[in-house]
Design an enzyme around this catalytic site. Sequence first.
Site, mmCIF file in Angstrom:
data_model
loop_
_atom_site.group_PDB
_atom_site.id
_atom_site.type_symbol
_atom_site.label_atom_id
_atom_site.label_comp_id
_atom_site.label_asym_id
_atom_site.label_seq_id
_atom_site.Cartn_x
_atom_site.Cartn_y
_atom_site.Cartn_z
ATOM 1 N N GLU A 16 5.674 4.037 -9.300
ATOM 2 C CA GLU A 16 5.870 2.622 -9.612
ATOM 3 C C GLU A 16 4.707 2.126 -10.461
ATOM 4 O O GLU A 16 3.629 1.828 -9.951
ATOM 5 C CB GLU A 16 5.977 1.758 -8.346
ATOM 6 N N GLU A 74 6.012 3.149 0.722
ATOM 7 C CA GLU A 74 4.746 2.453 0.947
ATOM 8 C C GLU A 74 4.467 2.189 2.432
ATOM 9 O O GLU A 74 3.789 1.228 2.776
ATOM 10 C CB GLU A 74 4.712 1.145 0.148
#
Length: 537
Positions: free
Chosen positions: A92, A23
């Site tokens: 995710e 991320e």
Amino acid sequence: MVKKENVFASQGGPIILAQIENEYGNVMGPYGESGKSYIKWCANMAQSLNVGVPWIMCQQNDAPQPMLNTCNGFYCDDFVPNNPNTPKMWTENWTGWFKQWGGKNSHRTTEDVAFSVARFFQRGGTFNNYYMYHGGTNADRTAGGPYITTSYDYDAPLDEYGNLNQPKYGHLKQLHDVLHSMEKILTYGNISTIDFGNSASITTQTSMMVKKPNEAEDTPSTLKWSWRPENMDNFLLKGKGESTQTQLFDQKVVTNEQSDYLWYMTTVKFKKRDPFLGKNMSLRVNSTAHVLHAFVNGKHIGNQHVENGKFNYVFEKDVKFKSGRNVIALLSITVGLAATFKAPLGNDPVVVDLLGLGKGTAWVNGNNIGRYWPAFISSENGCAAKCNYRGPYHAEKCLTNCGEPTQRWYHVPRSFLNAEGDNTLVLFEEMGGNPSLVSFQTTRVGSVCANVYEKNSIELSCDRKPISAIKFASFGNPYGNCGSFEKGTCESSNNTIDILTQECVGKEKCSIDVSTEKFGAPDCTGSVRRLAVEAIC
């Protein structure tokens, strides 16, 4: 190390993907060209390792080839990879959300998680990974991020202790079986969309968890404590520490990330005729500490802690200085407490209830089970009696635990315990608190419920414990929720409780076909018939 152990798929092992960074795309903007250069360096470094499996970058829309960019979030059906040859992957799928000190319990409904998965594959998805599928515990000092609690349960299908979080676990299992049955159809060929409408119906049980007292103790409600206060004269009265600097200390650097605690001390001198003496004065501290305690000449003048996620605050209190040398000391006051206990009987997961304590760290037989802070109470507002699964989910949508300690129970793995003999609990308490309420308990399924429409089957299970009784059962149009079911205006002619008692009581699990053949045919004109049942474990 992983390559050396031959565990990549290219070496005959089980690992099919490798990840570099996580991320970074969410935070790289301010770094400009340097951020882009860093991502390219990561990609080149990863490729140079020659692991023989694809590399992924999560939330990195500009991931350089051959890196595969992937999606993280509550929903990823609209995600489009940056290369047409990259499979659409969801690395995710957030099954819930983490909890912060001072916050509430966040819940993502089973219906919403399942719908997000189904829609992802309907729109060309090829890979779905849950975060988290098994909740966990941030033992020791491993809790990261913004003020995150010791518990990392995350409302996952398997909870922090390893128990099945029903109905989320069972409903997703049913969905996975369907997806696997049509795997090739979903992942090959062209995509076409036909709107058949939406519905949300759950045919798995709901499990209600309970805490049981420690039956290994004759008097488990009260532990016997010994305590040792920290000798703080050198810090509070003399201002003596282990090192001196003429610049600001950074706590993480000074403690080498090995402790939550650090004394900051300085001295201020006033002459007898100093014009400031006797006038109104205050001590002001610009702080980013989670908790700050302030002392002047050995006297505690106040404390302050982070609230509502605001990590920068100003502590200010009125003080009276004396002529001569004054010692200002900043930290958390600490008291050491210790007690012995017997390991709870059986195999159910063990928790320690730290209600009544303030804030600190706990150890069991020398194992750090994490930070505790039951004195931090969540706000009274924001919780709803019932959560509506309809509409997009966000972390503030379905909250519980308003007006209660953020975290009261703390996981103690049985591997930490001595099955025979005494075990030792040590508390490093910062605020004082009342240890008389501390107790060890086990967590298990207390009851299971189902509310299932006709022509479906339902399995009731007490998770390796026998079903002991049927508390409620009605086939017709019952209403209410688990723990508060009520009979409706119509009901079957056969005694539903007697039928389910015969089918289920004494068994670890039982399967029931919801049909008029089994329960009789109630006259429910205008209503769809269903079975509501609550069983005691």
